[in-house]
Design a protein around this motif. Sequence first.
Motif, PDB file in Angstrom:
ATOM      1  N   ALA A 126      80.277  63.923  31.529  1.00  0.00           N
ATOM      2  CA  ALA A 126      80.933  64.972  30.739  1.00  0.00           C
ATOM      3  C   ALA A 126      80.186  65.274  29.439  1.00  0.00           C
ATOM      4  O   ALA A 126      80.590  66.160  28.684  1.00  0.00           O
ATOM      5  CB  ALA A 126      82.372  64.550  30.430  1.00  0.00           C
ATOM      6  N   GLN A 127      79.090  64.530  29.167  1.00  0.00           N
ATOM      7  CA  GLN A 127      78.432  64.684  27.860  1.00  0.00           C
ATOM      8  C   GLN A 127      76.936  65.000  27.997  1.00  0.00           C
ATOM      9  O   GLN A 127      76.237  64.362  28.768  1.00  0.00           O
ATOM     10  CB  GLN A 127      78.560  63.379  27.068  1.00  0.00           C
ATOM     11  CG  GLN A 127      79.989  62.930  26.891  1.00  0.00           C
ATOM     12  CD  GLN A 127      80.038  61.507  26.364  1.00  0.00           C
ATOM     13  OE1 GLN A 127      79.630  61.241  25.243  1.00  0.00           O
ATOM     14  NE2 GLN A 127      80.537  60.592  27.173  1.00  0.00           N
ATOM     15  N   LYS A 128      76.496  65.905  27.163  1.00  0.00           N
ATOM     16  CA  LYS A 128      75.092  66.307  27.178  1.00  0.00           C
ATOM     17  C   LYS A 128      74.176  65.118  26.817  1.00  0.00           C
ATOM     18  O   LYS A 128      73.059  65.025  27.319  1.00  0.00           O
ATOM     19  CB  LYS A 128      74.893  67.448  26.173  1.00  0.00           C
ATOM     20  CG  LYS A 128      73.698  68.304  26.464  1.00  0.00           C
ATOM     21  CD  LYS A 128      73.693  69.520  25.552  1.00  0.00           C
ATOM     22  CE  LYS A 128      72.320  70.166  25.529  1.00  0.00           C
ATOM     23  NZ  LYS A 128      72.181  71.093  24.419  1.00  0.00           N
ATOM     24  N   ARG A 129      74.636  64.204  25.959  1.00  0.00           N
ATOM     25  CA  ARG A 129      73.760  63.103  25.509  1.00  0.00           C
ATOM     26  C   ARG A 129      73.404  62.144  26.653  1.00  0.00           C
ATOM     27  O   ARG A 129      72.532  61.304  26.506  1.00  0.00           O
ATOM     28  CB  ARG A 129      74.383  62.352  24.330  1.00  0.00           C
ATOM     29  CG  ARG A 129      75.681  61.654  24.638  1.00  0.00           C
ATOM     30  CD  ARG A 129      76.221  60.883  23.452  1.00  0.00           C
ATOM     31  NE  ARG A 129      77.543  60.348  23.742  1.00  0.00           N
ATOM     32  CZ  ARG A 129      78.050  59.283  23.177  1.00  0.00           C
ATOM     33  NH1 ARG A 129      77.382  58.628  22.262  1.00  0.00           N
ATOM     34  NH2 ARG A 129      79.267  58.868  23.497  1.00  0.00           N
ATOM     35  N   PHE A 130      74.132  62.239  27.781  1.00  0.00           N
ATOM     36  CA  PHE A 130      73.817  61.385  28.942  1.00  0.00           C
ATOM     37  C   PHE A 130      73.320  62.200  30.143  1.00  0.00           C
ATOM     38  O   PHE A 130      73.181  61.662  31.234  1.00  0.00           O
ATOM     39  CB  PHE A 130      75.052  60.586  29.366  1.00  0.00           C
ATOM     40  CG  PHE A 130      75.505  59.572  28.348  1.00  0.00           C
ATOM     41  CD1 PHE A 130      74.707  58.479  28.026  1.00  0.00           C
ATOM     42  CD2 PHE A 130      76.729  59.699  27.702  1.00  0.00           C
ATOM     43  CE1 PHE A 130      75.111  57.545  27.093  1.00  0.00           C
ATOM     44  CE2 PHE A 130      77.144  58.764  26.768  1.00  0.00           C
ATOM     45  CZ  PHE A 130      76.331  57.686  26.461  1.00  0.00           C
ATOM     46  N   SER A 146      71.127  59.828  24.320  1.00  0.00           N
ATOM     47  CA  SER A 146      70.075  60.608  23.678  1.00  0.00           C
ATOM     48  C   SER A 146      70.497  60.916  22.249  1.00  0.00           C
ATOM     49  O   SER A 146      71.604  61.403  22.005  1.00  0.00           O
ATOM     50  CB  SER A 146      69.881  61.911  24.460  1.00  0.00           C
ATOM     51  OG  SER A 146      69.076  62.801  23.731  1.00  0.00           O
ATOM     52  N   THR A 147      69.620  60.588  21.286  1.00  0.00           N
ATOM     53  CA  THR A 147      69.816  61.022  19.901  1.00  0.00           C
ATOM     54  C   THR A 147      68.473  61.586  19.441  1.00  0.00           C
ATOM     55  O   THR A 147      67.484  61.498  20.169  1.00  0.00           O
ATOM     56  CB  THR A 147      70.214  59.852  18.967  1.00  0.00           C
ATOM     57  OG1 THR A 147      69.086  58.970  18.828  1.00  0.00           O
ATOM     58  CG2 THR A 147      71.416  59.074  19.478  1.00  0.00           C
ATOM     59  N   GLY A 163      77.526  66.144  18.137  1.00  0.00           N
ATOM     60  CA  GLY A 163      76.477  65.167  18.428  1.00  0.00           C
ATOM     61  C   GLY A 163      76.393  64.774  19.897  1.00  0.00           C
ATOM     62  O   GLY A 163      75.348  64.319  20.357  1.00  0.00           O
ATOM     63  N   TRP A 164      77.483  64.944  20.624  1.00  0.00           N
ATOM     64  CA  TRP A 164      77.513  64.470  22.016  1.00  0.00           C
ATOM     65  C   TRP A 164      77.349  65.600  23.029  1.00  0.00           C
ATOM     66  O   TRP A 164      77.238  65.344  24.235  1.00  0.00           O
ATOM     67  CB  TRP A 164      78.825  63.745  22.314  1.00  0.00           C
ATOM     68  CG  TRP A 164      79.074  62.526  21.484  1.00  0.00           C
ATOM     69  CD1 TRP A 164      78.258  61.996  20.527  1.00  0.00           C
ATOM     70  CD2 TRP A 164      80.222  61.674  21.533  1.00  0.00           C
ATOM     71  NE1 TRP A 164      78.832  60.883  19.972  1.00  0.00           N
ATOM     72  CE2 TRP A 164      80.030  60.661  20.574  1.00  0.00           C
ATOM     73  CE3 TRP A 164      81.382  61.676  22.297  1.00  0.00           C
ATOM     74  CZ2 TRP A 164      80.970  59.660  20.359  1.00  0.00           C
ATOM     75  CZ3 TRP A 164      82.323  60.684  22.083  1.00  0.00           C
ATOM     76  CH2 TRP A 164      82.114  59.676  21.122  1.00  0.00           C
ATOM     77  N   GLY A 165      77.426  66.838  22.551  1.00  0.00           N
ATOM     78  CA  GLY A 165      77.305  67.961  23.468  1.00  0.00           C
ATOM     79  C   GLY A 165      78.520  68.102  24.367  1.00  0.00           C
ATOM     80  O   GLY A 165      78.399  68.147  25.595  1.00  0.00           O
ATOM     81  N   ILE A 166      79.684  68.143  23.732  1.00  0.00           N
ATOM     82  CA  ILE A 166      80.920  68.384  24.496  1.00  0.00           C
ATOM     83  C   ILE A 166      81.681  69.527  23.824  1.00  0.00           C
ATOM     84  O   ILE A 166      81.400  69.864  22.661  1.00  0.00           O
ATOM     85  CB  ILE A 166      81.847  67.134  24.563  1.00  0.00           C
ATOM     86  CG1 ILE A 166      82.272  66.681  23.144  1.00  0.00           C
ATOM     87  CG2 ILE A 166      81.173  66.012  25.312  1.00  0.00           C
ATOM     88  CD1 ILE A 166      83.433  65.717  23.120  1.00  0.00           C
ATOM     89  N   ASP A 167      82.640  70.081  24.523  1.00  0.00           N
ATOM     90  CA  ASP A 167      83.478  71.122  23.939  1.00  0.00           C
ATOM     91  C   ASP A 167      84.493  70.447  23.002  1.00  0.00           C
ATOM     92  O   ASP A 167      85.023  69.382  23.330  1.00  0.00           O
ATOM     93  CB  ASP A 167      84.215  71.842  25.078  1.00  0.00           C
ATOM     94  CG  ASP A 167      84.839  73.129  24.603  1.00  0.00           C
ATOM     95  OD1 ASP A 167      84.428  74.184  25.089  1.00  0.00           O
ATOM     96  OD2 ASP A 167      85.744  73.066  23.734  1.00  0.00           O
ATOM     97  N   ASN A 175      81.452  57.310  15.844  1.00  0.00           N
ATOM     98  CA  ASN A 175      81.008  58.439  16.677  1.00  0.00           C
ATOM     99  C   ASN A 175      79.598  58.197  17.218  1.00  0.00           C
ATOM    100  O   ASN A 175      78.927  59.089  17.691  1.00  0.00           O
ATOM    101  CB  ASN A 175      81.119  59.786  15.935  1.00  0.00           C
ATOM    102  CG  ASN A 175      80.439  59.741  14.584  1.00  0.00           C
ATOM    103  OD1 ASN A 175      79.444  59.050  14.405  1.00  0.00           O
ATOM    104  ND2 ASN A 175      80.977  60.468  13.630  1.00  0.00           N
ATOM    105  N   GLU A 176      79.181  56.956  17.101  1.00  0.00           N
ATOM    106  CA  GLU A 176      78.024  56.421  17.815  1.00  0.00           C
ATOM    107  C   GLU A 176      76.663  57.024  17.460  1.00  0.00           C
ATOM    108  O   GLU A 176      75.746  57.010  18.271  1.00  0.00           O
ATOM    109  CB  GLU A 176      78.289  56.485  19.332  1.00  0.00           C
ATOM    110  CG  GLU A 176      79.596  55.768  19.686  1.00  0.00           C
ATOM    111  CD  GLU A 176      79.799  55.537  21.165  1.00  0.00           C
ATOM    112  OE1 GLU A 176      79.535  56.444  21.955  1.00  0.00           O
ATOM    113  OE2 GLU A 176      80.230  54.428  21.534  1.00  0.00           O
ATOM    114  N   ALA A 177      76.527  57.547  16.233  1.00  0.00           N
ATOM    115  CA  ALA A 177      75.213  57.967  15.703  1.00  0.00           C
ATOM    116  C   ALA A 177      75.416  58.467  14.264  1.00  0.00           C
ATOM    117  O   ALA A 177      76.549  58.644  13.815  1.00  0.00           O
ATOM    118  CB  ALA A 177      74.578  59.055  16.554  1.00  0.00           C
TER     119      ALA A 177
END
Length: 292
Positions: A259-263, A142-143, A210-214, A123-125
Amino acid sequence: MAKEDDLMAPGHRTCAGCGGAIAARMLLRATGPDVIMCQATGCMEVATTPYPETAWKVPWIHSLFENPSSVASGVVASLKKQGNDHTKVICFAGDGSTYDIGFGCISGMFERNDDVLYVCYDNEAYMNTGIQKSGGTPEYASTTTSPPGKHSKGRLGRKKPLVEIAAAHGIPYAATASIGYPADFKNKVKKALSIKGAKFIVVYASCPTGWGIDGADTITLAKSVVQTGMWPLYEIENGVKKFTLKLPERKPVSEYLGAQKRFKHLKEEDVAHIQKEVDEYWEKAEKSNCIL
Ligand code: SF4
């Protein structure tokens, strides 16, 4: 697959839409009940086994971030001593444990070629400790330890090529998978379990928190990462690399990243940079001896 029995009980405490929990259920549907799971510290340990409860309906051992692969090697030795040649030993760990903290022990297990299937849900973090960057975090994400700002675009440097690193140990089987492609993941688990020796699968497992998605978009995203060419599905069997999904055409990476808040902080040129890297990867893949 939906009609198959689950060996992981519902009612555990992962977030809604947790890709790690979906990966665990898919994994167990492929393995069946005759397994011993050795699990690292991580979201899937914390959320599924709050004492005195457990969601696992199979034998399950938790050790540390560092050493589930060493524990698995010990379990293999113990089964051998007992004359048990049917029970499969599985390691299940997140990217923090696999890419970083536990990698020394994993490398040892690969070098000894112990009869273990290691599955990393990526899950990349580091999600359960507060969304810190791991070796599996993709470029510019972004983390909490790679925040974007005036002097940073987010995570600098690229994700480790872990499947290639695993295969370089000379193990018989290493592969990528995604929870967006369950049949492909299941086939790879079954194939890996039919092979003696050390095997490695890294499965893409979306993390809504962690990624800011629904949470409802977990699977959509796990398909999108493959369809944009950012997470190629392939296997390396005895050193020979073969793609297991041929894309008729790739979608633009902006569809996945946007689609993701982390980007969300990425500028047009940053997205173009990632697109260029993906295009170069596929250009090389098409020219190489890999079977597309
Ligand atoms: Fe799953 Fe992410 Fe929640 Fe952890 S933080 S339980 S990986 S959705």
